[in-house]
Design a protein around this motif. Structure first.
Motif, PDB file in Angstrom:
ATOM      1  N   LEU A 140      39.095 -57.405  12.022  1.00 50.12           N
ATOM      2  CA  LEU A 140      40.545 -56.702  12.092  1.00 50.12           C
ATOM      3  C   LEU A 140      40.960 -57.165  13.431  1.00 50.12           C
ATOM      4  CD1 LEU A 140      39.820 -52.929  11.701  1.00 50.12           C
ATOM      5  CD2 LEU A 140      40.625 -54.828   9.666  1.00 50.12           C
ATOM      6  N   ILE A 141      40.921 -57.662  14.687  1.00 45.91           N
ATOM      7  CA  ILE A 141      42.131 -58.696  15.665  1.00 45.91           C
ATOM      8  C   ILE A 141      40.972 -59.391  16.461  1.00 45.91           C
ATOM      9  CG2 ILE A 141      42.556 -55.760  16.007  1.00 45.91           C
ATOM     10  CD1 ILE A 141      41.385 -55.953  18.810  1.00 45.91           C
ATOM     11  N   LYS A 142      41.437 -60.153  16.893  1.00 50.22           N
ATOM     12  CA  LYS A 142      41.231 -61.516  17.310  1.00 50.22           C
ATOM     13  C   LYS A 142      41.048 -60.939  19.482  1.00 50.22           C
ATOM     14  CE  LYS A 142      41.195 -64.005  14.107  1.00 50.22           C
ATOM     15  NZ  LYS A 142      41.659 -65.919  13.402  1.00 50.22           N
ATOM     16  N   TYR A 159      45.016 -59.268  19.481  1.00 49.27           N
ATOM     17  CA  TYR A 159      46.137 -59.930  18.537  1.00 49.27           C
ATOM     18  C   TYR A 159      45.232 -59.234  16.754  1.00 49.27           C
ATOM     19  CZ  TYR A 159      44.534 -64.395  18.576  1.00 49.27           C
ATOM     20  OH  TYR A 159      43.650 -65.495  18.163  1.00 49.27           O
ATOM     21  N   SER A 160      46.072 -59.151  16.457  1.00 51.27           N
ATOM     22  CA  SER A 160      45.868 -58.378  14.912  1.00 51.27           C
ATOM     23  C   SER A 160      45.245 -59.679  14.229  1.00 51.27           C
ATOM     24  CB  SER A 160      47.046 -58.369  13.740  1.00 51.27           C
ATOM     25  OG  SER A 160      46.579 -58.598  12.465  1.00 51.27           O
ATOM     26  N   SER A 161      44.127 -59.892  13.128  1.00 55.00           N
ATOM     27  CA  SER A 161      43.813 -60.694  12.805  1.00 55.00           C
ATOM     28  C   SER A 161      44.415 -61.752  11.090  1.00 55.00           C
ATOM     29  CB  SER A 161      42.085 -60.721  11.971  1.00 55.00           C
ATOM     30  OG  SER A 161      41.472 -60.313  12.386  1.00 55.00           O
ATOM     31  N   LYS A 162      45.745 -60.443  11.169  1.00 53.67           N
ATOM     32  CA  LYS A 162      46.592 -61.351  10.199  1.00 53.67           C
ATOM     33  C   LYS A 162      47.662 -62.209  10.930  1.00 53.67           C
ATOM     34  CE  LYS A 162      46.183 -56.953   8.210  1.00 53.67           C
ATOM     35  NZ  LYS A 162      47.282 -55.532   8.299  1.00 53.67           N
ATOM     36  N   LEU A 199      44.932 -50.263  16.100  1.00 56.95           N
ATOM     37  CA  LEU A 199      44.541 -51.219  15.875  1.00 56.95           C
ATOM     38  C   LEU A 199      46.409 -51.339  15.009  1.00 56.95           C
ATOM     39  CD1 LEU A 199      43.920 -53.290  13.821  1.00 56.95           C
ATOM     40  CD2 LEU A 199      43.127 -51.536  11.832  1.00 56.95           C
ATOM     41  N   LYS A 200      46.972 -49.745  15.018  1.00 56.72           N
ATOM     42  CA  LYS A 200      48.318 -49.996  14.648  1.00 56.72           C
ATOM     43  C   LYS A 200      49.652 -51.138  15.764  1.00 56.72           C
ATOM     44  CE  LYS A 200      48.435 -45.545  12.014  1.00 56.72           C
ATOM     45  NZ  LYS A 200      48.323 -44.225  11.725  1.00 56.72           N
ATOM     46  N   ILE A 201      49.081 -50.005  16.928  1.00 53.62           N
ATOM     47  CA  ILE A 201      49.929 -50.855  18.314  1.00 53.62           C
ATOM     48  C   ILE A 201      49.793 -52.260  18.095  1.00 53.62           C
ATOM     49  CG2 ILE A 201      49.910 -51.019  20.133  1.00 53.62           C
ATOM     50  CD1 ILE A 201      48.947 -48.076  20.740  1.00 53.62           C
ATOM     51  N   ILE A 202      48.921 -52.752  17.756  1.00 52.80           N
ATOM     52  CA  ILE A 202      48.568 -54.395  18.035  1.00 52.80           C
ATOM     53  C   ILE A 202      48.907 -55.081  16.628  1.00 52.80           C
ATOM     54  CG2 ILE A 202      45.720 -56.148  17.484  1.00 52.80           C
ATOM     55  CD1 ILE A 202      44.390 -54.004  19.144  1.00 52.80           C
TER      56      ILE A 202
END
Lengths: 122, 122
Positions: free
Chosen positions: B51-53, B65-68, B11-14
């Motif tokens: 958390l990601i897409k 990639y991050s959902s943010k 998750l951090k990497i992404i």
DNA sequence: ATTGAAATGCAAATGATTTGCATTCTCAAG
DNA sequence: CTTGAGAATGCAAATCATTTGCATTTCAAT
């Protein structure tokens, strides 16, 4: 040779269809039963000639449809069902893209993900 | 257990990445070298937790990639290169879709196909 | 008819991803 | 601390859609 009988038959199937079709569906509909690789090669050929278009979703096979149509999609992330709609606003962006990215647009893909009526409340 | 060290690391990497990454890229970046299936399972887990897409194009692997972030893409049909942009007009359509299709939108995918600067004149 | 390029069929290969199963880890209950 | 159940991991094999190599066939032009 170019547009051989297989290819013509496959193009006809796609153009007649009211919805995008997978390679397998096309293979099964085709009454003269070409080989599966012939279907794939025909689809590739037709797409290169811009007679058909294709789209892939997160999983499962590609869907093929006539270039005469302009579809957008509703892709159900639960059951994989696709629905089509044709209200399109993408052209507003093309100029912006061209200027900022020097990217030569040939097409765009736009679909919503979500849950279809059936999957929504399961 | 849930958010284990592999998953957290991934998750951090992404989230740190400035562009979407493939499973393989994530695998290679990860300095603790989990197994490949662990990477895939982590990605699936993170996507289920929103958390990601991810997005798939016509061929090649998925990109994560991050959902943010909210990306749209320029996908080169020649070399497969992807570029991202973030100007988005899709929300104009959501209401229309909901009323007409009873389709519960969770996300949308929108990208242009075409030729990038390099492939344009090749 | 003859020829050469392109299309086809078949089977095997490919690439990305998923799965089954045995092993390992974690953490709360005893 | 020990234990044990449930979840996570590693590994290898399986899967799915698609592509490829190669031998054969077709077709159009000579």
């Amino acid at each position: 040779m170019e547009l051989t009988k297989w290819r013509e038959e496959i193009l006809k199937i796609i153009e007649k269809s009211k919805k995008p079709l997978t390679a397998e569906e096309i293979y099964k509909i085709n009454k003269f039963k070409p080989n599966f690789s012939t279907v794939y090669r025909a689809l590739k050929f037709l797409e290169e000639k811009n007679l058909i278009k294709s789209i892939s979703f997160d999983k499962g096979p590609k869907y093929f449809y006539s270039s005469k149509k302009h579809y957008h999609f509703l892709y159900c992330t639960n059951c994989g069902k696709i629905e089509v709609f044709n209200k399109c606003i993408a052209s507003q962006l093309e100029n912006f893209i061209y200027k900022n990215f020097k990217f030569q647009i040939t097409d765009h893909v736009f679909y919503f993900k979500g849950l279809c009526e059936n999957c929504k409340e399961g």
